[in-house]
Design a protein around this motif. Sequence first.
Motif, PDB file in Angstrom:
ATOM      1  N   GLY A 119     -11.233   6.106  -4.864  1.00 48.84           N
ATOM      2  CA  GLY A 119     -11.419   4.731  -4.433  1.00 48.84           C
ATOM      3  C   GLY A 119     -11.098   3.690  -5.485  1.00 48.84           C
ATOM      4  O   GLY A 119     -11.252   2.486  -5.242  1.00 48.84           O
ATOM      5  N   VAL A 120     -10.644   4.109  -6.663  1.00 49.94           N
ATOM      6  CA  VAL A 120     -10.353   3.178  -7.769  1.00 49.94           C
ATOM      7  C   VAL A 120      -8.842   3.092  -7.965  1.00 49.94           C
ATOM      8  O   VAL A 120      -8.182   4.116  -8.169  1.00 49.94           O
ATOM      9  CB  VAL A 120     -11.028   3.647  -9.068  1.00 49.94           C
ATOM     10  CG1 VAL A 120     -10.689   2.701 -10.222  1.00 49.94           C
ATOM     11  CG2 VAL A 120     -12.536   3.758  -8.890  1.00 49.94           C
TER      12      VAL A 120
ATOM     13  N   ARG B  98       0.805  -1.208   0.000  1.00 48.81           N
ATOM     14  CA  ARG B  98       0.000   0.000   0.000  1.00 48.81           C
ATOM     15  C   ARG B  98       0.848   1.272   0.000  1.00 48.81           C
ATOM     16  O   ARG B  98       0.424   2.307  -0.504  1.00 48.81           O
ATOM     17  CB  ARG B  98      -0.925   0.011   1.227  1.00 48.81           C
ATOM     18  CG  ARG B  98      -1.942  -1.122   1.259  1.00 48.81           C
ATOM     19  CD  ARG B  98      -2.820  -1.145   0.029  1.00 48.81           C
ATOM     20  NE  ARG B  98      -3.668   0.040  -0.077  1.00 48.81           N
ATOM     21  CZ  ARG B  98      -4.481   0.296  -1.089  1.00 48.81           C
ATOM     22  NH1 ARG B  98      -4.513  -0.539  -2.126  1.00 48.81           N
ATOM     23  NH2 ARG B  98      -5.227   1.374  -1.109  1.00 48.81           N
ATOM     24  N   GLY B  99       2.037   1.212   0.539  1.00 46.45           N
ATOM     25  CA  GLY B  99       2.881   2.392   0.563  1.00 46.45           C
ATOM     26  C   GLY B  99       3.292   2.850  -0.818  1.00 46.45           C
ATOM     27  O   GLY B  99       3.665   4.010  -1.014  1.00 46.45           O
ATOM     28  N   ALA B 100       3.237   1.949  -1.803  1.00 44.53           N
ATOM     29  CA  ALA B 100       3.626   2.302  -3.168  1.00 44.53           C
ATOM     30  C   ALA B 100       2.447   2.831  -3.977  1.00 44.53           C
ATOM     31  O   ALA B 100       2.621   3.225  -5.126  1.00 44.53           O
ATOM     32  CB  ALA B 100       4.227   1.088  -3.868  1.00 44.53           C
ATOM     33  N   VAL B 101       1.259   2.806  -3.396  1.00 41.55           N
ATOM     34  CA  VAL B 101       0.064   3.304  -4.089  1.00 41.55           C
ATOM     35  C   VAL B 101      -0.252   4.689  -3.532  1.00 41.55           C
ATOM     36  O   VAL B 101      -0.620   4.839  -2.369  1.00 41.55           O
ATOM     37  CB  VAL B 101      -1.136   2.361  -3.886  1.00 41.55           C
ATOM     38  CG1 VAL B 101      -2.355   2.908  -4.633  1.00 41.55           C
ATOM     39  CG2 VAL B 101      -0.803   0.952  -4.372  1.00 41.55           C
ATOM     40  N   ARG B 102      -0.120   5.705  -4.382  1.00 44.54           N
ATOM     41  CA  ARG B 102      -0.326   7.076  -3.927  1.00 44.54           C
ATOM     42  C   ARG B 102      -1.742   7.534  -4.245  1.00 44.54           C
ATOM     43  O   ARG B 102      -2.320   7.177  -5.272  1.00 44.54           O
ATOM     44  CB  ARG B 102       0.678   8.011  -4.592  1.00 44.54           C
ATOM     45  CG  ARG B 102       2.127   7.648  -4.342  1.00 44.54           C
ATOM     46  CD  ARG B 102       3.075   8.652  -4.959  1.00 44.54           C
ATOM     47  NE  ARG B 102       2.955   9.989  -4.343  1.00 44.54           N
ATOM     48  CZ  ARG B 102       3.755  11.009  -4.661  1.00 44.54           C
ATOM     49  NH1 ARG B 102       4.696  10.850  -5.585  1.00 44.54           N
ATOM     50  NH2 ARG B 102       3.607  12.174  -4.072  1.00 44.54           N
ATOM     51  N   SER B 103      -2.284   8.362  -3.376  1.00 40.05           N
ATOM     52  CA  SER B 103      -3.563   8.997  -3.642  1.00 40.05           C
ATOM     53  C   SER B 103      -3.379  10.100  -4.677  1.00 40.05           C
ATOM     54  O   SER B 103      -2.350  10.789  -4.684  1.00 40.05           O
ATOM     55  CB  SER B 103      -4.142   9.580  -2.354  1.00 40.05           C
ATOM     56  OG  SER B 103      -5.241  10.421  -2.649  1.00 40.05           O
ATOM     57  N   VAL B 104      -4.374  10.259  -5.551  1.00 40.79           N
ATOM     58  CA  VAL B 104      -4.311  11.337  -6.529  1.00 40.79           C
ATOM     59  C   VAL B 104      -4.193  12.688  -5.830  1.00 40.79           C
ATOM     60  O   VAL B 104      -3.556  13.616  -6.340  1.00 40.79           O
ATOM     61  CB  VAL B 104      -5.553  11.294  -7.450  1.00 40.79           C
ATOM     62  CG1 VAL B 104      -5.716  12.596  -8.223  1.00 40.79           C
ATOM     63  CG2 VAL B 104      -5.436  10.137  -8.436  1.00 40.79           C
ATOM     64  N   ALA B 105      -4.772  12.798  -4.640  1.00 37.12           N
ATOM     65  CA  ALA B 105      -4.701  14.061  -3.897  1.00 37.12           C
ATOM     66  C   ALA B 105      -3.278  14.402  -3.483  1.00 37.12           C
ATOM     67  O   ALA B 105      -2.979  15.566  -3.178  1.00 37.12           O
ATOM     68  CB  ALA B 105      -5.600  13.985  -2.666  1.00 37.12           C
ATOM     69  N   GLU B 106      -2.379  13.427  -3.468  1.00 41.38           N
ATOM     70  CA  GLU B 106      -1.003  13.648  -3.010  1.00 41.38           C
ATOM     71  C   GLU B 106      -0.064  14.096  -4.117  1.00 41.38           C
ATOM     72  O   GLU B 106       1.025  14.583  -3.834  1.00 41.38           O
ATOM     73  CB  GLU B 106      -0.444  12.368  -2.391  1.00 41.38           C
ATOM     74  CG  GLU B 106      -1.197  11.880  -1.165  1.00 41.38           C
ATOM     75  CD  GLU B 106      -0.702  10.524  -0.701  1.00 41.38           C
ATOM     76  OE1 GLU B 106      -1.178  10.069   0.357  1.00 41.38           O
ATOM     77  OE2 GLU B 106       0.155   9.922  -1.395  1.00 41.38           O
ATOM     78  N   ILE B 107      -0.442  13.925  -5.378  1.00 45.31           N
ATOM     79  CA  ILE B 107       0.471  14.265  -6.465  1.00 45.31           C
ATOM     80  C   ILE B 107       0.333  15.751  -6.793  1.00 45.31           C
ATOM     81  O   ILE B 107      -0.653  16.395  -6.426  1.00 45.31           O
ATOM     82  CB  ILE B 107       0.216  13.397  -7.710  1.00 45.31           C
ATOM     83  CG1 ILE B 107      -1.160  13.703  -8.311  1.00 45.31           C
ATOM     84  CG2 ILE B 107       0.338  11.918  -7.352  1.00 45.31           C
ATOM     85  CD1 ILE B 107      -1.448  12.934  -9.593  1.00 45.31           C
ATOM     86  N   PRO B 108       1.313  16.336  -7.465  1.00 46.28           N
ATOM     87  CA  PRO B 108       1.250  17.767  -7.783  1.00 46.28           C
ATOM     88  C   PRO B 108      -0.024  18.139  -8.560  1.00 46.28           C
ATOM     89  O   PRO B 108      -0.543  17.333  -9.341  1.00 46.28           O
ATOM     90  CB  PRO B 108       2.504  17.997  -8.637  1.00 46.28           C
ATOM     91  CG  PRO B 108       3.450  16.922  -8.197  1.00 46.28           C
ATOM     92  CD  PRO B 108       2.586  15.736  -7.902  1.00 46.28           C
TER      93      PRO B 108
ATOM     94  N   ASP C 257      -4.263  17.782 -12.967  1.00 47.37           N
ATOM     95  CA  ASP C 257      -4.966  18.426 -14.073  1.00 47.37           C
ATOM     96  C   ASP C 257      -4.763  17.663 -15.379  1.00 47.37           C
ATOM     97  O   ASP C 257      -5.671  17.565 -16.210  1.00 47.37           O
ATOM     98  CB  ASP C 257      -4.501  19.871 -14.240  1.00 47.37           C
ATOM     99  CG  ASP C 257      -5.096  20.797 -13.182  1.00 47.37           C
ATOM    100  OD1 ASP C 257      -6.098  20.406 -12.558  1.00 47.37           O
ATOM    101  OD2 ASP C 257      -4.543  21.896 -12.980  1.00 47.37           O
ATOM    102  N   SER C 258      -3.564  17.113 -15.572  1.00 47.27           N
ATOM    103  CA  SER C 258      -3.319  16.322 -16.784  1.00 47.27           C
ATOM    104  C   SER C 258      -4.184  15.065 -16.792  1.00 47.27           C
ATOM    105  O   SER C 258      -4.750  14.690 -17.824  1.00 47.27           O
ATOM    106  CB  SER C 258      -1.835  15.950 -16.879  1.00 47.27           C
ATOM    107  OG  SER C 258      -1.038  17.090 -17.123  1.00 47.27           O
ATOM    108  N   LEU C 259      -4.290  14.406 -15.647  1.00 48.50           N
ATOM    109  CA  LEU C 259      -5.140  13.216 -15.563  1.00 48.50           C
ATOM    110  C   LEU C 259      -6.596  13.559 -15.834  1.00 48.50           C
ATOM    111  O   LEU C 259      -7.288  12.855 -16.584  1.00 48.50           O
ATOM    112  CB  LEU C 259      -4.999  12.573 -14.184  1.00 48.50           C
ATOM    113  CG  LEU C 259      -3.731  11.757 -13.943  1.00 48.50           C
ATOM    114  CD1 LEU C 259      -3.557  11.473 -12.454  1.00 48.50           C
ATOM    115  CD2 LEU C 259      -3.770  10.446 -14.732  1.00 48.50           C
ATOM    116  N   ARG C 260      -7.072  14.653 -15.237  1.00 49.47           N
ATOM    117  CA  ARG C 260      -8.465  15.058 -15.455  1.00 49.47           C
ATOM    118  C   ARG C 260      -8.691  15.464 -16.908  1.00 49.47           C
ATOM    119  O   ARG C 260      -9.731  15.178 -17.493  1.00 49.47           O
ATOM    120  CB  ARG C 260      -8.823  16.216 -14.525  1.00 49.47           C
ATOM    121  CG  ARG C 260      -8.880  15.827 -13.044  1.00 49.47           C
ATOM    122  CD  ARG C 260      -9.415  16.984 -12.219  1.00 49.47           C
ATOM    123  NE  ARG C 260      -9.473  16.653 -10.804  1.00 49.47           N
ATOM    124  CZ  ARG C 260      -8.764  17.257  -9.858  1.00 49.47           C
ATOM    125  NH1 ARG C 260      -7.910  18.217 -10.179  1.00 49.47           N
ATOM    126  NH2 ARG C 260      -8.901  16.903  -8.588  1.00 49.47           N
TER     127      ARG C 260
END
Length: 311
Positions: free
Chosen positions: A208-209, A143-153, A158-161
């Motif tokens: 959650g995905v 789980r430590g290697a899975v980051r929340s989208v809220a944690e990335i710059p 914005d690029s993902l969205r």
Amino acid sequence: MNRPPTEITRRRALRAIGGVGTAAAALSGCLSPISRSDRCPGSDEGTLDLDDATATGVSNEFSTPLDGLPHATRVTVADALETEPGDATARGYYRPDPRTEYVVAGPGAGYYRLRVTERDRVRTTGYEYAVEIDIDDSALPDRGAVRSVAEIPAHDRDSLRGAIGNPGLLHAPHYTSFSVVFAYEDADARDRSVFIPGRDTRYLEWDGVPLRLTFEERRTVTIASATVNTERVATSPDGFREHVGERRGVVLDSLPPEQRDVVNRAIDGTYAECEPYSEPFGDLRDRLSTRDGGAAPLVRYDGDWYFCQLS
């Protein structure tokens, strides 16, 4: 776009009194309609369909709700609607691209025409990643290697969205993957991105995905500024129908009896003729045709609007 079953159409009324235009049916070109299943041996078939164009139907056909726009477009259009000039500008790889001429936004039913202009285009390096959605838990690392989208710059978010357009697709069963390009002209933004080949971020959790990102290729892409201008054209569906009709419709007035017969038959079904067309049908086709070889999308006849299909 079917009519309500309780509506009495002109053609049904004509049938009730025995029909109109019997003499016209004897004209050269065969003015009486033929079935779609009939063939035109040695010639092409021309058809005309006229379906009731309600205000709601025209709104659905020619405008898009603000919430239905892709992320990068929706944000900029919303910003433009909040300004007095009605302008807003965004810059990036994912920039406004409405793909619709009109947007409807609340409060109330405000209809706006959109214009987008681009400038200051530059070429830079983009990093394309394939994104797999809803990865099986057994395939996920610790789980430590899975980051929340809220944690990335924020610019990576914005690029993902911008790439997915509508984050609700993350929960759509048929939507299993998409592609995203991370591209920044600013060196500092590029250095802070977590999606540069060789960096560790490969798994994300978004709403959650779980997502798995795989680097695909490095390529040259274009970044530009896009300015969206919003112009209000109507404040109701009825007003919007009139606006679109004035711009793109054809008013069929002062028709001779033979052409009225064609139109009345087309309103309640499909009017068809084999080539060579009769003079009334040929002249009507010319009147409904546009310069680019298409047909006017809307027709006004006897005070009512209709969707037009001409082939």
